[in-house]
Design an enzyme around this catalytic site. Structure first.
Site: not given
Ligand code: PEP
Ligand code: MG
Length: 753
Positions: A358, A670, A599, A622-623, A633, A501, A465
């Site tokens: 958060h 994204c 992802e 990101n994932d 990460r 999402r 999100r």
């Molecule tokens: C990602 O995994 O790239 C993504 C956009 O989702 P989050 O960062 O919320 O896991």
């Molecule tokens: Mg993700």
């Protein structure tokens, strides 16, 4: 050697500071190995010299004065080799160079061990014997274990200016980038300080009142302990209940209360005075050989914590915040952030958490840089310290060197100029000079972000999100609560699209009321795996989304964490049934487009199969990066390995885009990669249809899109795909950005360290 090692670890972790810890270490090592001398040398950041910081056995007064040039003598040799050096007769070694100040010619046996932290040699721990002596393997292993223990403590002390005699100030503590940007300000440690070791030093404003406060906190804890004991009387056997009596007795004892009051009268505020008294006793108990007495140390810590909590609840006086306040704490809540007066919050530092917690989400919404996962930051010793926060690289410079401040001041000025220039792009289309358009959208998670997104000139929300409303409640939100939230977002953006999402909790995003205990949460029950297993959660959320969309029609639904195609089939089944159910209730819902997040590497490899089922694909880099590279990460220790320009990442993302297009499906990105100008250049070359990013990144990416033709971006992509290392890709892209006159988009402009 285990017992001395255990004691030593305790000493290092409970010592007030490094200057107190090092003499304890050399004393204990000397005793454990029965050697004539033990010394710690630390490397001076500025000169590279090895400085003798603590010794037992070398002449007194050498500390701070014996300085060895880089590579000089056996100590220099150990540092150079980064491996232990064990010599029966040091004098016979070609690198032997006795230091006359330290009377080293008296010693023959030598065991030197490098103190290494993440590949960097911070110093050398050396044991010396007058007679000839070759140390045995278990003695050498002991020294290596001690050096490893010291390394963490030294690194964190160095990065916070804790080692006064060695040049410091350009070192940083590495965390995880939580929110982008740069801040120069003053640290304020936030409450609550649940751990004694985190209590900062502060003067008492009114020692008399402070002492009263302390005594009443002690009384409250005594009452609390007694009633706890009473409550337990039916549940616990007599012996175990006696623990509460021991606690109450310990608190009654003059050894704890009186010295604390004396410290308060001498000018310390109550929490720090209490911390010092308790830690003094904890150390004394821990030194004891008797096992029973040693365990009393943990009772003392427990009491220490209880009184501290009582003190905090009694002393909630309004705090004063510095003008450029960088709020630091183990955890920082929304209420902590809200307490800082408007306009004074410059940055956020958190020893826990990740880019998704958060705190990071709020910091991004507030537009202040945040660094998370700063486990190495000694929160208790940095209150009021000047600080530089680099939210791009996840680095924190406490008590920075002037050179660092000057560099970051320049960076801040450049950012302001850049931002002013970029504002002009707001209403211009994201179109390449040869006429190819890319949809630029924003990622949001808060209703408060929406405005920022709209102001940035976004063409929609590419990733909403939905976790945040779940995280801030004490129970699952109702359909009505979610409905109101979603309607607000869809209404604000209409007619622009909003990709919502479905709930992606699990991993590091936990809900306080939905405990998931797993050894490997990122490989566990996460995202769609949860929502398919708990259909009531999914169903409620879908109903809220579909109902909210009735008047606007701009909703698109996105499924996270897909690793098997059947998950998509099942989820689509639930969506279709929910649409039918709502229609049966007489509501005019439409079936929204449904997308799948790519992802997980398995999903990437099955792009075509997913594309056949989905209306669009969205690559969550990101994932995807974390799963492809096997790099957490959120783990600051391996942050340097987490790299979106890794050739394997580029090849995978490119594969997904080409496969998606081959089957006629739109593909967007994204993850954070879309918001990085250098990576965005490659995504442009791949031909992605949309890029969704933090609102603050959007103008930069738009500038890239408007500055490069598709063919140029394609050529760069082809060249990048032939490279084997991320740094080579980065060099290529930075050169291209500079050649196009976009050099100031390269972040950070220059590393100050
Ligand atoms: C990602 O995994 O790239 C993504 C956009 O989702 P989050 O960062 O919320 O896991
Ligand atoms: Mg993700």
């Amino acid at each position: 050697m285990l017992e001395p090692l255990r004691r030593l670890v305790q000493d290092v972790s409970t010592a007030e500071n490094l200057e107190e810890a090092l003499p304890l270490v050399v004393h204990q090592v000397r005793g454990a190995l029965d050697v004539d001398a033990c010394s710690v040398f630390l490397r001076d950041d500025g000169s590279g010299e090895m400085v003798l910081m603590a010794t037992e056995g070398l002449p007194p007064g050498c500390e701070g004065r014996v300085r060895l040039a880089p590579g000089e003598g056996l100590v220099g040799f150990v540092a150079e080799r980064k491996e232990p050096v064990n010599l029966e007769n040091a004098g016979a070694h070609p690198r032997y160079l006795p230091c006359p100040q330290a009377c080293e010619e008296r010693f023959h046996g030598f065991l030197g061990v490098p103190i290494v932290h993440y590949r960097e040699v911070l110093g050398v721990l050396a044991a010396q014997q007058r007679g000839h002596r070759l140390f045995n393997p278990s003695e050498a292993a002991f020294m290596v274990a001690v050096a490893a223990q010291l390394a963490g403590a030294i690194r964190s002390a160095r990065s916070t200016g804790g080692i006064a005699r060695v040049g410091v100030g350009t070192s940083f503590v590495q965390g995880v980038a939580g929110a982008p940007g740069v801040a120069i300000g003053t640290i304020t440690v936030s409450h609550p300080l649940a751990r004694l070791s985190d209590v900062p030093d502060r003067p008492a404003k009114d020692p008399h009142a402070e002492a009263e406060l302390f005594l009443s906190a002690v009384e409250r804890v005594q009452d609390e302990l007694r009633s706890l004991g009473d409550r337990m009387s039916t549940l616990l056997p007599r012996e175990e209940r006696s623990l509460f009596d021991v606690f109450a007795l310990l608190l009654d004892s003059k050894q704890l209360v009186q010295p604390t009051v004396r410290r308060i009268r001498a000018g310390s505020w109550a929490p720090a005075a209490w911390r010092d008294t308790v830690m003094e006793h904890v150390r004394a108990f821990e030194q004891m050989n008797d096992e029973y007495l040693r365990t009393r140390a943990s009772d003392l810590r427990d009491i220490g914590r209880r009184v501290l909590v009582a003190l905090q609840s009694e002393a909630r006086e309004p705090r004063r915040y510095p003008e450029h306040c960088v709020l630091a704490g183990e955890e920082i809540t929304a209420a902590d952030l809200a307490e800082v007066p408007a306009g004074q919050l410059a940055g956020v530092l958190c020893s826990r958490g990740s880019v998704l917690s958060h705190t990071a989400i709020l910091a991004r919404a507030l537009g202040v840089p945040a660094v998370m996962g700063l486990g190495d930051l000694p929160i208790g010793r940095i209150d009021g310290a000047p600080v530089v926060v680099d939210g791009y690289q996840g680095r924190v410079y406490v008590r920075p060197h002037r050179r660092v401040v000057v560099e970051f001041e320049r960076l801040l000025r450049d950012e302001e100029v850049l931002a002013a220039g970029l504002r002009e792009l707001r209403d211009l289309p994201a179109r390449t000079p040869d006429g190819h358009s890319v949809e630029l959208q924003v990622n949001t998670g808060l209703v408060a972000d929406i405005q920022l997104g709209l102001e940035s000139g976004a063409e929609g929300v590419g990733l909403y999100r939905t976790e945040f409303p779940y995280m801030i409640r004490h129970a699952f939100p109702s359909e009505e609560e979610l409905f109101r939230n979603y309607r607000h977002v869809l209404a604000a953006l209409a007619p622009k699209p909003v990709v919502m999402r479905t709930l992606d909790v699990g991993g590091d995003k936990t809900l306080p009321y939905f405990a998931i205990e797993e050894d490997n949460p990122f490989l566990g029950w996460r995202g769609i795996r949860i929502t398919l297993d708990q259909p009531e959660i999914f169903h409620t959320q879908l109903r809220a989304m579909l109902r909210a969309n009735i008047s606007f029609g701009n909703l698109q639904v996105l499924l996270p964490m897909v690793s098997h195609v059947r998950e998509v089939d099942e989820a689509i089944g639930v969506i279709d049934r929910t649409v039918a159910e709502l229609r049966d209730e007489g509501r005019a819902v439409t079936r929204p487009p449904v997308g799948v997040m790519v992802e997980v590497p398995a999903a990437a490899l099955q792009t075509a199969a997913l594309a056949r089922r989905a209306d669009f694909l969205s690559i969550g880099t990101n994932d995807l990066i974390q799963y492809l590279l096997a790099v957490d990460r959120n783990n600051a220790r391996v942050a340097a390995l987490y790299d979106g320009l890794h050739p394997a990442v580029l090849q995978t993302v490119n594969w997904v885009v080409q496969e998606g297009h081959r089957t006629g499906t739109r593909v967007g990105v994204c993850g954070e990669m879309a918001g990085d100008p250098a990576s965005a250049l490659l995504l442009l070359g791949m031909g992605v249809d949309s890029m969704s990013m933090a609102a603050s990144s959007l103008p930069r990416v738009k500038w890239v899109v408007r500055s490069f033709t598709r063919d140029h971006a394609r050529d760069l992509l082809q060249e990048a795909l032939g490279l084997e290392e991320a740094f080579a890709v980065r060099l290529l892209l930075h050169a291209a950005l500079k050649d196009a006159g976009l050099g100031n988009l390269i972040r950070p402009l220059k590393s100050a360290a």
